[in-house]
Design an enzyme around this catalytic site. Structure first.
Site, PDB file in Angstrom:
ATOM      1  N   HIS A   1       0.825  -1.229  -0.127  1.00 33.79           N
ATOM      2  CA  HIS A   1       0.032   0.073  -0.123  1.00 33.79           C
ATOM      3  C   HIS A   1       0.888   1.168  -0.068  1.00 33.79           C
ATOM      4  CE1 HIS A   1      -3.724   2.086   0.848  1.00 33.79           C
ATOM      5  NE2 HIS A   1      -3.156   2.796   1.405  1.00 33.79           N
TER       6      HIS A   1
ATOM      7  N   HIS B   1     -10.876   1.568  -1.737  1.00 34.84           N
ATOM      8  CA  HIS B   1     -11.137   1.213  -0.327  1.00 34.84           C
ATOM      9  C   HIS B   1     -12.079  -0.128  -0.398  1.00 34.84           C
ATOM     10  CE1 HIS B   1     -11.318   2.314   3.919  1.00 34.84           C
ATOM     11  NE2 HIS B   1     -10.108   2.045   3.891  1.00 34.84           N
TER      12      HIS B   1
END
Lengths: 259, 985
Positions: free
Chosen positions: B235, B298
């Site tokens: 990430h 998300h």
């Protein structure tokens, strides 16, 4: 001297910038002030000619829209608010600001000037937040913000906008007594049902005014219709020279009423 | 001495029977929507558990003056352990209570109200209940409630069970132990440390860490390992896309740097202010301001808890905007979602997944409640449906910001205070990925770790209000958001090139009992980190206090080059920042490109194209998304110019949003997007180009400039450990490079999410490799912007661009259950000429309306343009500019191909007849033709290649199908209302 407007801000207020801009566009001096400053020093309100309660989600609106801010105003600012109206000031509540004024009882203010709540703005019948453009028509003869019989195309965006009175007699008093500022109508002025009446308001009530005509609240957002390019269908028409939209008249008149 | 704990009361508020209870009606509709029979009525209860030193009298007053509406509500005050009575006629009660540790934002407002009444209060917790009338069993009702009303991931859902709710927060602050984690010599054991700790570090990475600490002659502490794991995570570091790749012999040392970044660098557009380095891309807007743009995903949180996942998704990307430069003001949000089919039979939902409808409604509600409360218009988006997104939906949240031109540069300085502002820190989002000892685990069970997060938009709005004031007063030198990795990433990032000392016990906590490591890596929402010069510290803290936002000094930036962590005076971590930021070992990944697609189908000749067009409008990919759009506030901030739906009655979908960021200026921006995963099933490179083509078409169609248009990439794929998945990703990256260079449209920001798979009993489902391209372009004067609704009968219809038999991956084939082999292929050179010509036409104000051709091709575009004003259209398919022999493509002999092909780079233009000559002059060198006229009769007509009438459909009817095929709320709710009326008579 320019009329001075206090644009009240609290946690979750989100239309303060454009509301202040709309007042300034038509000649007022608008200042956004946090409610903490005003409750710390209520006499601050005496320095202003008008109070605007803009849209948003004050404190999250989780109990009911506008409720917490209304409790704060009632606890700290009851007298300064009445004094503002008594000396010829104006109060305008838009969307969350209207919800707040209703929950203080200042609108419509029939059984007491403030503190007694006779009507409410309940959950939309659709049980959803709705953002749409609607047609509203001004009704009351005494609103300083608009002449009766004018039809405006304006947007609204809310989840709790259904006007309900506590009983039929109260509603009749509100209608007969000229407390209805705006009604939702069809494009040609007829009786509106969903989605033209987007929340199920009784008799299409979209806004209220008090006995003085100087305190008004409405669910739609006139500040989001102050320019011609705000309209969803402006590309199909020639733009006016002044770029003015349907909502501008309310701010113009508000400033005019304070001159 | 501890004071005795105050009495707990429950206040339950209901709408009086005389008034309609829309939450109850909505719950009834939801339960019936699941097929639950025997329900006749549902009433809703809003519950509040309060710990009140003032006793029952206080509770009665709070119920009356704060919690119940004076007009429509009744309130009951109950003792904490009282079992609420069911009113006559009701059979069951459903209670839905958030688990302890899960954020309860509504409690904040209740607390404020009680304080305004002047009553003391020691704790607030809100809950919901439903009273149910009918003959349904408690078991079935419980199952239905878990599927439609609550979410077992974060809530306890009980039917007819009394429940205790403790509104106070607790937790113990015992002694703490610094935890060292010795790294074993054996590789298998070493990897085990990563696995059991949930660190997601590979063996090679663990070996590098072991080597580093061996050189130091000590074991790492738990918090050091966590910090490295966060910083080196996919990430944060983009190890795959920024890594070395060998793709069928083509070698990249750093895939992104050599494709997308390089194109941007080579183009060197002067209006690109800050690219690929800050939290968002920054481009020039006017003399005084820039605009910023960032899009995030998300996905996994939204799969588990759609509402909270999507809400915190939008909350996170808004913080990216607030953390760009010295802080931009969010002005527009975008949302693009990929879900499973909304009409999926319940029996086909795999175990562990939520029904796509549930995911869709939850995600939309999450974006709605967060974005609307923040006061940011959600103005552009898209919805894509595919079965492979059932278990792993994609949720893209974008944020555009306005940044003063003198607030781009930022840098923390040695001596600056590290200040955390906003929400308090809890166990949110830690996922138990800690090295807590068994004892600490035991302690953490007293408070469930909130693995799934719920956002608090009002908290973030308060931070935004205060931060922008502090920015304009110059009270801080640097800012970044607390996102993935929490303080560990935020402070670690700001300290790069400097050093930092942090005292972790200073971080304000939601409840006691967190370990120092949990404090450091918690991903609690609504926090920002500022660096503040000592001389501004007092003023900054005071400014935030006046806005009711907590701001706390937790440490100092230094020149040590080290990240020093202390807890209660004991050093618990001391990391070399050079190793932390640059020590991650690089590996070469293998990729291979696998051709996709199926044999081109031969569809039977369509006998009734009217019916075909109607069916296309009912496909969820094409049907109107207004059920979603009307729940978003897209007008707030008063900048909206071109809305999601345009024309009188807002019936025609627009191509892009046009927004005016500054109320005193008519300069604007256009925002669009392109996403087409079906095409990627045939050819990832073609998908990449088509998505970019579409994103640019969107903004040009509303009148934006082609020469000031920037792009964003968001890659989503299954695991790139699979060479063919990485191969598709490489091809998309190459497409981005090629289009950016050919069209001089640089990428300014991007993000990737490369592990989207869902394991079912029948194997792993991989999502299709998906690229979302977002576009942002300058509109010089919004008063000249264009909309897509036809304006006047008699105007000419010009089709701009070439039509080829490119139905591979099209909506038309998908409707027939086919994929095909010939996807839309973008011709980079011709497309540039078409885009340039269109931008010239719009800048000379020669176009009356414009719509780009995408899903459903020419037929869908023409009908959509006619939806708004009762107009119609009549076109001649023989005039459509189609590929001939020179294009190395077969000529088109079928009307359905001409009507439904999804060839790229095409637009329908409405042109006033007197302007045709000027238009023809500008279009001289690009494929185009006048194919028909706007009519006044409300019909969509087309003549075939042989002159026969092949299409003659009623516009109002098509519009009805378009507007009502993807209605997830009102129809159901109205059915329920009708049912309720019937039952109660």
């Amino acid at each position: 001297m320019k009329p001075r407007i206090l644009v009240l801000r609290a946690a979750g207020t989100n239309c303060d910038v454009e509301t202040a801009f709309a007042f300034e566009r038509y000649g007022a001096k608008a200042t956004a002030i946090h409610v903490n400053r005003l409750t710390e020093k209520p006499e601050l309100l005496a320095e202003f000619d008008g109070l605007a309660l803009p849209g948003g989600f004050s404190y999250g609106d989780d109990i009911a829209a506008g409720k917490v801010l209304a409790i704060e105003l009632l606890a700290r600012l009851r007298d300064p608010l009445l004094a503002l109206v008594d000396r010829g000031g104006i109060v305008l509540g838009i969307c969350n600001g209207f919800q707040t004024l209703v929950k203080t009882g200042l609108l419509p203010g029939i059984s007491a000037r403030i503190g007694a709540q006779d009507v409410t703005l309940a959950d939309n019948d659709s049980c959803r937040y709705e953002d749409r453009w609607v047609h509203i028509e001004s009704v009351s003869p005494r609103s300083v913000f608009i002449q009766p019989g004018q039809r405006l195309h304006v947007p609204l965006a809310h989840g709790e906008g259904k006007y309900v009175a506590k009983d039929a007699a109260t509603h009749k008093k509100i209608v007969d007594g000229g407390f209805v500022a705006f009604r939702y109508v069809t494009e040609d002025g007829g009786v509106a049902s969903y989605p033209e009446n987007p929340n199920g308001s009784i008799d299409g009530v979209a806004g209220l005014v008090d006995t003085t005509g100087r305190v008004m609240g409405l669910m739609p957002h006139p500040e989001r219709a102050m320019f011609a390019v705000h309209s969803p269908s402006w590309t199909g028409a020639a733009l006016r020279e002044d770029d003015e939209g349907a909502g501008a008249v309310i701010f113009k008149n508000a400033v005019q009423a304070l001159r | 001495m501890p004071s005795p704990s105050p009495a707990v009361f429950r206040i339950e508020v209901q709408v009086k029977p005389a008034f309609s209870d829309s939450r109850g009606n909505s719950a009834l509709a939801e339960l019936r929507g699941l097929g639950l029979a025997g329900l006749s009525n549902v009433r809703s209860v809003r519950g509040f558990a309060l710990a009140l030193p003032g006793g029952r009298a206080a509770a009665e007053r709070i119920a009356r003056e704060a919690l119940a509406d004076a007009v429509v509500d009744d309130a009951a005050v109950l003792d904490a352990d009282a079992r609420p009575q069911l009113p006559a006629g009701f059979a069951h009660r459903i209670d839905i209570v958030k688990r302890k540790g899960v954020m309860d934002p509504a409690a904040d407002g209740v607390l404020r109200a009680i304080m305004a009444l002047g009553e003391p209060v020691a704790g607030v917790r809100t809950y919901t209940a439903f009273l149910v009338a009918g003959t349904v069993s408690a078991d079935k009702l419980g199952d239905g409630a878990a599927r439609a009303l609550g979410n077992a991931a974060i809530e306890d859902i009980a039917v007819d069970q009394p429940h205790a709710i403790d509104p106070t927060t607790s937790g113990s602050t015992g002694a703490f132990t610094k935890v060292d984690v010795p790294l074993p010599m054996g590789d298998a054991e070493l990897l085990d440390v990563s696995k059991t700790g949930g660190l997601s570090l590979s063996l090679i990475e663990m070996q590098a860490i072991r080597k580093h600490f061996a050189e130091l002659g000590r074991a790492p502490t738990d918090v050091e390992l966590e910090t490295i794991a966060q910083t080196w995570s996919e990430h944060c570091k983009h190890k795959t896309l920024a890594g070395a790749v060998n793709c069928d012999g083509r070698r990249y040392d750093n895939l992104l740097k050599e494709t997308i970044f390089k194109a941007t660098k080579d183009l060197a557009r002067p209006w690109c202010i800050s690219v690929f380095k800050d939290n968002a891309g920054v481009i020039a807007f006017d003399d005084r301001h820039h605009v910023t743009f960032k899009v995030e995903t998300h996905n996994h949180p939204s799969a588990i808890e759609p509402y909270g996942g999507a809400g915190t998704g939008i909350g996170g990307v808004l913080r990216d905007t607030m953390g760009t430069g010295l802080g931009a003001k969010p002005i527009v949000s975008t949302d693009v979602f990929c879900f499973g089919p909304p009409d999926l039979p319940a029996s086909e939902v795999p175990a562990g997944a939520l029904h796509p409808r549930r995911v869709l409604k939850g995600v939309v509600a999450g974006v709605r409640d967060y974005g609307n409360r923040m006061g940011i218009p959600t103005a552009n988006g898209a919805l894509v449906f595919d079965r492979r997104f059932i278990g792993n939906p994609l949720v893209f949240c974008g944020s555009v910001g306005l940044l003063p031109a003198d607030k781009v540069e930022k840098a923390a300085r040695a001596g600056d205070r590290i200040v955390v502002v906003g929400g308090r820190t809890g166990r949110d989002g830690i996922h138990g990925a800690t090295f807590s000892s068994r004892e600490l685990h035991h302690e953490s069970e007293t408070l469930d770790s909130g693995a799934v997060q719920i956002g608090n938009a009002i908290q973030e709005k308060k931070v935004l209000d205060a931060q922008l004031q502090a920015r304009d007063l110059g009270l801080y030198t640097c800012v970044t958001d607390c996102g993935a990795g929490g303080l560990s990433s935020a402070v670690g990032e700001m300290a790069e090139g400097l050093g930092a000392v942090v005292d972790l016990e200073r971080v304000p906590l939601k409840y006691d009992g967190l370990t120092y490591a949990e404090i450091w890596i918690s991903e609690a929402q609504e926090r920002m980190v500022l660096s503040v010069a000592p001389e501004h510290e007092a003023q900054l803290l005071d400014l935030f206090r006046r806005e009711d936002v907590e701001a706390t000094v937790i440490g100092t930036f230094t020149t040590s080059g080290r990240l020093e962590l202390r807890y209660r005076g004991v050093e618990v971590g001391n990391l070399d920042l050079e190793f932390l930021h640059h020590g991650v070992p690089r590996v070469v990944r293998h990729a291979t490109v696998k051709p996709g697609g199926e044999p081109e189908p031969t569809l039977a000749d369509e006998v009734d194209l009217n019916a075909t067009l109607e069916r296309l409008f009912a496909q969820p990919d094409i049907a109107s998304k207004e059920w979603v759009v009307h729940q978003y506030d897209h007008e707030v901030q008063a900048g909206s110019v071109i809305k999601p739906f345009v024309g009188p009655g807002q019936k025609t979908p627009s191509d892009a949003a046009v927004v005016r960021p500054k109320l005193d200026s008519f300069r604007g921006i256009a925002i669009g997007n392109g996403i087409c995963p079906r095409v990627g099933d045939i050819d990832a490179y073609a998908m990449g180009l088509l998505a970019i083509d579409e994103a640019i078409r969107n903004v040009l169609a509303v009148g934006a400039r082609f020469d000031e248009c920037a792009l964003l990439d968001n890659f989503c794929s299954a695991s790139c450990e699979r060479p063919e998945v990485l191969g598709a990703v490489v091809r998309v990256a190459e497409a981005c490079r090629d289009a950016a260079l050919a069209w001089q449209t640089p990428f300014v920001s991007g993000k990737d999410s490369l592990n989207n798979e869902f394991r079912t009993q029948n194997g792993t489902v991989q999502i299709p490799t998906t690229i979302l391209i977002s576009s942002i372009a300058l509109v010089v004067d919004v008063r000249h912007a264009l909309s897509s609704d036809f304006k006047r009968a008699g105007n000419a219809i010009v089709l701009l661009g070439l039509t080829r038999p490119e139905l591979g991956g099209s909506a038309y084939y998908a409707m027939h259950g086919r994929l095909g082999r010939c996807p839309p292929r973008v011709d980079l050179v011709r497309a540039k000429a078409v885009f340039t010509a269109l931008a010239k036409l719009t800048s000379e104000r020669l176009v009356t309306s414009c719509h780009d051709l995408s899903d459903g091709g020419l037929a869908v575009a023409l009908a959509e343009m006619a939806f708004s004003r009762g107009l119609g259209v009549d076109v001649d398919l023989a005039k459509v500019p189609a590929a001939d022999g020179e294009e190395h493509a077969p000529s088109i002999e079928r009307d359905d191909v001409l009507l439904f092909s999804e060839s790229p780079t095409r637009f329908v233009l409405e042109i006033e007849p007197q302007r045709l000559r000027d238009v023809e002059r500008i279009l001289a060198d690009v494929p185009h033709a006048v194919i028909g006229t706007v009519t006044g009769d409300g019909r969509v007509r087309a003549r075939s290649l042989t002159g026969a009438r092949v299409l003659d459909a009623d516009v109002q009817h098509l519009a009805h199908v378009f507007h009502h095929s993807l209605d997830l709320g009102s129809a159901m709710a109205q059915d329920a209302l009708r049912g309720h009326d019937k039952d109660s008579r």
